[in-house]
Design an enzyme around this catalytic site. Sequence first.
Site, PDB file in Angstrom:
ATOM      1  N   GLU A 162     129.307 109.807  96.065  1.00 56.28           N
ATOM      2  CA  GLU A 162     127.916 109.413  96.259  1.00 56.28           C
ATOM      3  C   GLU A 162     127.040 109.865  95.084  1.00 56.28           C
ATOM      4  O   GLU A 162     127.175 110.986  94.600  1.00 56.28           O
ATOM      5  CB  GLU A 162     127.398 110.034  97.563  1.00 56.28           C
ATOM      6  CG  GLU A 162     125.999 109.600  97.959  1.00 56.28           C
ATOM      7  CD  GLU A 162     125.634 110.035  99.363  1.00 56.28           C
ATOM      8  OE1 GLU A 162     124.433 109.984  99.697  1.00 56.28           O
ATOM      9  OE2 GLU A 162     126.532 110.423 100.142  1.00 56.28           O
ATOM     10  N   CYS A 199     120.197 116.905 106.465  1.00 54.21           N
ATOM     11  CA  CYS A 199     120.571 118.064 107.282  1.00 54.21           C
ATOM     12  C   CYS A 199     119.335 118.703 107.909  1.00 54.21           C
ATOM     13  O   CYS A 199     119.438 119.461 108.868  1.00 54.21           O
ATOM     14  CB  CYS A 199     121.313 119.083 106.428  1.00 54.21           C
ATOM     15  SG  CYS A 199     120.321 119.817 105.111  1.00 54.21           S
ATOM     16  N   LYS A 222     119.407 106.009 104.800  1.00 55.69           N
ATOM     17  CA  LYS A 222     118.899 107.363 105.030  1.00 55.69           C
ATOM     18  C   LYS A 222     117.771 107.289 106.059  1.00 55.69           C
ATOM     19  O   LYS A 222     116.617 107.015 105.726  1.00 55.69           O
ATOM     20  CB  LYS A 222     118.421 107.963 103.707  1.00 55.69           C
ATOM     21  CG  LYS A 222     118.478 109.467 103.669  1.00 55.69           C
ATOM     22  CD  LYS A 222     118.499 109.973 102.241  1.00 55.69           C
ATOM     23  CE  LYS A 222     118.778 111.467 102.209  1.00 55.69           C
ATOM     24  NZ  LYS A 222     118.966 111.960 100.845  1.00 55.69           N
ATOM     25  N   GLN A 259     129.182 117.442 106.535  1.00 53.71           N
ATOM     26  CA  GLN A 259     128.936 118.018 105.215  1.00 53.71           C
ATOM     27  C   GLN A 259     129.001 119.537 105.260  1.00 53.71           C
ATOM     28  O   GLN A 259     128.654 120.171 106.252  1.00 53.71           O
ATOM     29  CB  GLN A 259     127.604 117.543 104.661  1.00 53.71           C
ATOM     30  CG  GLN A 259     126.394 117.810 105.520  1.00 53.71           C
ATOM     31  CD  GLN A 259     125.127 117.232 104.902  1.00 53.71           C
ATOM     32  OE1 GLN A 259     125.109 116.787 103.768  1.00 53.71           O
ATOM     33  NE2 GLN A 259     124.053 117.238 105.664  1.00 53.71           N
ATOM     34  N   ASP A 319     129.332 114.175  97.517  1.00 55.02           N
ATOM     35  CA  ASP A 319     128.013 113.860  96.965  1.00 55.02           C
ATOM     36  C   ASP A 319     127.823 114.701  95.717  1.00 55.02           C
ATOM     37  O   ASP A 319     127.846 115.936  95.781  1.00 55.02           O
ATOM     38  CB  ASP A 319     126.923 114.163  97.993  1.00 55.02           C
ATOM     39  CG  ASP A 319     125.576 113.561  97.609  1.00 55.02           C
ATOM     40  OD1 ASP A 319     125.398 113.200  96.427  1.00 55.02           O
ATOM     41  OD2 ASP A 319     124.693 113.463  98.482  1.00 55.02           O
ATOM     42  N   ASP A 325     122.491 106.426  97.085  1.00 52.88           N
ATOM     43  CA  ASP A 325     121.588 107.218  97.916  1.00 52.88           C
ATOM     44  C   ASP A 325     120.208 107.200  97.272  1.00 52.88           C
ATOM     45  O   ASP A 325     119.355 106.387  97.621  1.00 52.88           O
ATOM     46  CB  ASP A 325     122.132 108.637  98.064  1.00 52.88           C
ATOM     47  CG  ASP A 325     121.247 109.539  98.919  1.00 52.88           C
ATOM     48  OD1 ASP A 325     120.222 109.054  99.443  1.00 52.88           O
ATOM     49  OD2 ASP A 325     121.567 110.725  99.076  1.00 52.88           O
TER      50      ASP A 325
END
Length: 276
Positions: free
Chosen positions: A132, A220, A190, A31, A97, A166
């Site tokens: 997403e 992240c 996740k 990402q 996303d 998500d």
Amino acid sequence: VAQARAVTMAEVVRDEYATGIAIAPVPLFVQSGDDRYTNVDKMVLKEADVLPHGLINEVETKLGRDGGLLLDYVAWVRDRIIALRARAGYSPQLHFDVYGTIGEAFDGDLERIADYLARLGATARPFAVCVEHVIDAGSRDAQVRTFAALRGALRARGCDVRIAVDEWCNTLEDIEVFVGADAADVIHVKTPDLGGVNNTIEALLMVARHGLAAYCGGSCNETDRSAQVSAHIAMACGATQVLAKPGMGVDEGMMIVGNEMARVAALIAARDRTPA
């Protein structure tokens, strides 16, 4: 357990859950954060398998009120891959996303949203696309109904853009509900939200059993160790893709997760070659 047995964590998971999966590196998803242009160059030059995320989390400045800004960005990413790729066979998956902004921009109108996603998919060709969190429907049950309906609208148009869930899909129970309703093409497992590596493993295997794409993701904002553990789990469960983490600078995530997967594969291969 891996230390006690002198094997990798991936092998422990494979054996404990009898996955029957040959342990090998899985596609690495990287990402960009807000540095969505320079970081794409890094991704392409390093041949990331899935890119770029894009962090499209605001309508006016990132998506565009009519979605035009994202379409322009998709076209740029497409052209940049073609311009920079050094190997003819390199053909990454595109994954964006959008944090529910498409639903916001199009007032939740599924027909308009499906038309827009079809345009986005056409713009990205020849690369396959996943989007997403297209819409935030406000609750888990509403999200399930909305995503299931959106998938139907896309299929009716012959559109091959995949949608990933998500938000509202955080626990093992949530994932069971989405999978049971066939309400997404890609399930973002996740890892920090699942409450334990056992739940992450069970979720990835369940998603795969139902023929959906199992994305071993996370945040992240993790540690190098959680990223390494995630790499082992993704390999043992045959995940469709694993997130390069932590950070959004591309290099650190690709090195931590990519090197761990390469290391695991090399250790297992070396042990297999050792005479009994």
